[in-house]
Design a protein around this motif. Structure first.
Motif, PDB file in Angstrom:
ATOM      1  N   TYR A   3      37.956  48.821  42.258  1.00 25.41           N
ATOM      2  CA  TYR A   3      37.462  47.990  41.609  1.00 25.41           C
ATOM      3  C   TYR A   3      37.080  49.512  40.412  1.00 25.41           C
ATOM      4  O   TYR A   3      36.390  50.163  40.911  1.00 25.41           O
ATOM      5  N   TYR A  24      35.557  44.278  37.513  1.00 29.74           N
ATOM      6  CA  TYR A  24      37.669  44.265  36.882  1.00 29.74           C
ATOM      7  C   TYR A  24      38.293  44.853  37.171  1.00 29.74           C
ATOM      8  O   TYR A  24      38.522  45.579  38.053  1.00 29.74           O
ATOM      9  N   THR A  25      39.899  44.161  37.516  1.00 30.71           N
ATOM     10  CA  THR A  25      41.298  45.138  37.410  1.00 30.71           C
ATOM     11  C   THR A  25      42.263  44.886  36.031  1.00 30.71           C
ATOM     12  O   THR A  25      41.271  44.803  34.808  1.00 30.71           O
ATOM     13  N   GLN A  37      37.180  39.733  37.137  1.00 35.48           N
ATOM     14  CA  GLN A  37      36.976  39.002  38.239  1.00 35.48           C
ATOM     15  C   GLN A  37      35.738  38.465  38.665  1.00 35.48           C
ATOM     16  O   GLN A  37      34.005  38.813  37.771  1.00 35.48           O
TER      17      GLN A  37
END
Length: 183
Positions: A165, A143-144, A107
């Motif tokens: 996250y 990040y996802t 992300q």
């Protein structure tokens, strides 16, 4: 007959064993994994530069610890195939080329000087680690997670405020029980 301590190994080398630490000459900080293993008394590892990684080399190891290293698409494929064959990959600040293997999506942005909280519930990889937020110094990528990826630890913006996250993730890969872990 006399004995003496063996000569200490340089920081970028290990004595050998079932763990391979992969670093890169282009990032001198990518060798810290070997230094941490040595400091913790874990001395069964070898060290190699990412440029030397081949399927044959990887096949001789059970676990690969990948430092903060940029990988090419070909190297990502080599590592992915090794995990599909049952290997365990632990990647620190993983290269975007490994995102699909690790089950994460990068992300925009990052979080600096935050906290993490490890999931310490029974039967999780974090069982036995302190169940309180821990401060980290530096920058964490955001990040996802993709379906099938689990969070071992969560990023916190301060000691009490969770973000959405993950800080550490893991997922099973393939029919041979491979594992892909991202820090």
């Amino acid at each position: 007959f006399t004995t003496s301590d063996p000569a200490p190994l340089p920081p970028g080398q290990g004595p050998g064993g079932p763990i391979l630490v992969i670093n890169s000459a282009s990032n001198p900080f990518s060798t810290y994994s070997a230094e941490i293993l040595r400091a913790e008394g874990l001395n069964e590892f070898a060290v190699s530069d990412i440029s030397l990684i081949t399927p044959t080399l990887l096949s001789t190891y059970d676990v690969v610890i990948l430092g903060e290293v940029v990988v090419t698409p070909a190297q990502a494929t080599t590592l992915s195939n090794w995990v599909l064959d049952g290997g365990t990959l632990i990647a620190f600040k993983p290269s975007v080329e490994l995102s699909s293997l690790l089950g994460i999506t990068k992300q925009p942005g990052s979080q600096s000087e935050g906290y993490i909280l490890v999931n310490t519930t029974a039967d999780t990889p974090g069982e036995g680690i302190v169940g309180e937020t821990m401060q980290y110094h530096g920058s964490a990528d955001l990040y996802t997670m993709e379906p099938g990826t689990a969070s071992i630890a969560t990023l916190y913006s301060d000691a009490t405020t969770a973000t959405s996250y993950p800080a550490v993730t893991w997922r099973r890969v393939g029919m041979m029980d491979g594992k892909a872990i991202a820090f």
